[in-house]
Design an enzyme around this catalytic site. Structure first.
Site, PDB file in Angstrom:
ATOM      1  N   ILE A  36       0.851  -1.191   0.000  1.00  0.00           N
ATOM      2  CA  ILE A  36       0.000   0.000   0.000  1.00  0.00           C
ATOM      3  C   ILE A  36       0.887   1.241   0.000  1.00  0.00           C
ATOM      4  O   ILE A  36       1.606   1.508   0.961  1.00  0.00           O
ATOM      5  CB  ILE A  36      -0.992  -0.043   1.186  1.00  0.00           C
ATOM      6  N   GLU A  37       0.859   1.980  -1.109  1.00  0.00           N
ATOM      7  CA  GLU A  37       1.751   3.122  -1.307  1.00  0.00           C
ATOM      8  C   GLU A  37       1.026   4.280  -1.968  1.00  0.00           C
ATOM      9  O   GLU A  37      -0.100   4.152  -2.448  1.00  0.00           O
ATOM     10  CB  GLU A  37       2.938   2.716  -2.182  1.00  0.00           C
ATOM     11  N   ASN A  38       1.730   5.413  -2.005  1.00  0.00           N
ATOM     12  CA  ASN A  38       1.342   6.600  -2.762  1.00  0.00           C
ATOM     13  C   ASN A  38       0.048   7.216  -2.210  1.00  0.00           C
ATOM     14  O   ASN A  38      -0.568   6.711  -1.273  1.00  0.00           O
ATOM     15  CB  ASN A  38       1.208   6.264  -4.250  1.00  0.00           C
TER      16      ASN A  38
END
Length: 563
Positions: A383-385
């Site tokens: 889970i990024e950005n």
């Protein structure tokens, strides 16, 4: 999508030795008054061994509670001495006039003092291990309180103190009335090595100052509130606890009701250990996994990336079919060679499932398609950005979806991977951990990506510091002990040269692997096997590390992770 970026954090520290140390030490030593001690009552000091996990009862100019080194129990005081502060901790205690007392404590460090403000004191110039200091004194004819203290000396480094005791009769103007017994003692949680308790407050004519928590007949901890945690227990073992209240005069209540608790089974966490470097079929001259497995002994790969092919439909890289293509052929080859895979769902870029699936139920359904396609034992959500990690709505959606996955797939392991600062989770990482607990998501492994801090970063030191920061967050959020928190923690690094010009050499990665083993974390990964080939001076590229190394050297090192 090649690399992932996160916000760097930096810090600095300095100290300076001050003149006049010798004269001050001699003056302090000269104030010692030799008087016979007389033991009249139990220890009058509140939170004497800092087992509450806080500085409750103490007033400190620079100190914290640490888990090591300790004299006894599981906590001690660490005095953060500086060039301008001795890190003094004080406590005011009620006493009786014209009465003999004995102050004692166990200390460790250079130039550590123990004494009574305006009265007797003693010190040690150097204590490489815990050493007991003792200060006998007699109160004045009308004295009803004393301020005791412990401190270090300017620029002499951190000192430690534990098990501080003031032995003598309690004060309080002749108060002899004991508090009522605490009631309603109950267990509020347990791990393999700790039990958390709470109780109803006692009452007293002058006021309750602290509560003593007993494990059987042994004093386990002293706290000022109506809850506490007893640590350092054995797994799968029955213990009986009671609590007694104390007032300022040292009067102690009768025991509360007893509560018996059996600690959880050993292992401290998920029992899940995984060495799984990333393998990406989307670029970077993907190697034959069976060749890598044969050369290194690696068994697991993290296969990247599952994205949205439109709406809430999962696909490899958002374009390759979930089954029947090169990805399935690769997974079949890995399994034929005795290994297995965990898919990485998400990543830094691309069209992701989290924002495209409108509800947790829909997102869980997309995850389920991936699980069913390969009969998976574990899944990882990277889970990024700003579209996923930095979105409260999507964070909660992912966590609730993983909760559903756990409910529908008994035994499956869920991993969540996210960025970090050099000292631990950022605001968004802390929120992710907190919400995982609040929603009951049951996440098995929280994996940080400790890189992209900036060129010249200390990759070993920053990785360890970031992991320790996550461990502390897991402990405070879930109430876990150290072992349990480590067992829910993962590290996903980057081999060779990063896009921010950081360098992780094989030697540094070996250090990180050894630290991971010694702390028994759950997961070790790196980005990526595609880059696990030498090309010194080659810069940041997809099919080699940019540094001098042996082919598959980082994978071989990772294969030595056993947890």
């Amino acid at each position: 999508m090649l690399f992932r970026r996160h916000v760097p954090r930096t810090g600095s520290r300095r100290s300076r030795f001050l003149a006049g140390v010798t004269a001050a030490l001699l003056a302090a030593a000269g104030s010692l008054i030799a008087l016979p001690g007389t033991a009249h009552a139990a220890n009058l000091v509140a939170n004497p061994g800092f087992e509450s996990g806080s500085l409750s009862g103490w007033s400190c100019s620079g100190g914290s509670v640490v888990g090591s080194p300790v004299h006894s129990g599981t906590k001690a005081l660490a005095g953060a001495v500086s060039s301008s502060d001795t890190a003094q901790c004080t406590q005011t205690v009620s006493v009786q006039p014209n009465t003999a007392y004995s102050l004692s404590g166990w200390v460790r460090g250079a130039y550590v003092y123990l004494g009574v403000t305006g009265g007797a004191s003693t010190w040690t110039p150097s204590a490489a291990s815990y050493t007991q200091l003792t200060v006998p004194f007699t109160t004045g004819a009308s004295q009803t309180s004393v301020q005791i203290y412990v401190h270090g000396w300017y620029a002499q480094g951190t000192y430690y103190a534990d098990d501080i005791s003031l032995d003598g009769p309690g004060g309080g103007g002749g108060d002899t009335q004991a508090p009522t017994a605490p009631s309603g003692l109950t267990s509020t949680g347990k791990t393999s090595s700790s039990v958390s308790l709470s109780w109803n407050a006692a009452t007293d004519n002058t006021g309750v100052t602290s509560y003593d928590v007993y494990r059987g007949s042994t004093l386990a901890t002293t706290v000022t509130g109506t809850s506490g945690t007893v640590t350092g227990l054995a797994a799968s073992t029955a213990y009986t606890f009671t609590v007694r209240a104390r007032d300022a005069a040292g009067n102690t209540s009768a025991a509360s009701n007893a509560v018996s608790v059996t600690t959880s089974a050993g292992g401290g966490g998920t029992g899940f250990k995984q060495a799984a470097p990333y393998l990406y079929l989307g670029w970077g001259d993907p190697p034959s996994p069976s060749t890598v497995m044969s050369a290194t002994g690696i068994k697991w790969f993290t296969m990247a990336f599952i994205l949205s092919s439109g709406g809430c439909n999962p696909a490899w890289d958002g374009s390759r079919p979930l089954t029947g293509g090169t990805d399935q052929s690769t997974i079949n080859a890995i399994r034929a060679a005795g290994g297995d895979i965990v898919p990485s769902i998400g990543g830094w870029s691309g069209n992701k499932l989290g924002p495209n699936c409108s509800t947790p139920e829909a997102l869980a359904g997309a995850y389920q398609k991936v699980i069913d396609a390969y009969g998976l034992k574990a899944i990882d959500v990277d889970i990024e950005n700003t579209d996923e990690f930095e979105s409260e709505v999507v964070q909660d959606r992912v966590l609730n979806a993983l909760k559903i996955v756990k409910q529908n797939n008994p035994g499956i392991r869920t991993i969540i991977t996210f960025g970090t600062s050099t000292t631990g989770p950022s605001y968004w990482g802390n929120r992710l951990v907190e919400r995982a607990n609040a929603l009951g998501a049951g996440i098995d492994v929280f994996t940080i990506m400790p890189f992209d801090f900036g060129g010249g970063a200390d990759m070993y030191g920053n990785t360890v510091n970031a992991a320790e920061g996550l461990k502390a967050k897991l402990k405070s959020t879930f109430g876990w002990d150290d072992a349990t928190a480590y067992a829910h923690l993962g590290i996903s690094g980057m081999n060779g040269l990063s896009d921010q010009q950081e360098t992780t050499t094989p030697a540094i990665w070996t250090q990180i692997r050894d630290w991971a083993n010694s702390h028994h974390i759950a997961r070790l990964a790196y980005w990526s096997v595609n880059r696990d080939r030498p090309c010194p001076g080659g810069g940041v590229t997809s099919n080699c590390s940019g540094i001098s190394q042996s082919t598959w050297q980082f994978t071989s090192i990772t294969a030595g992770f056993t947890g």
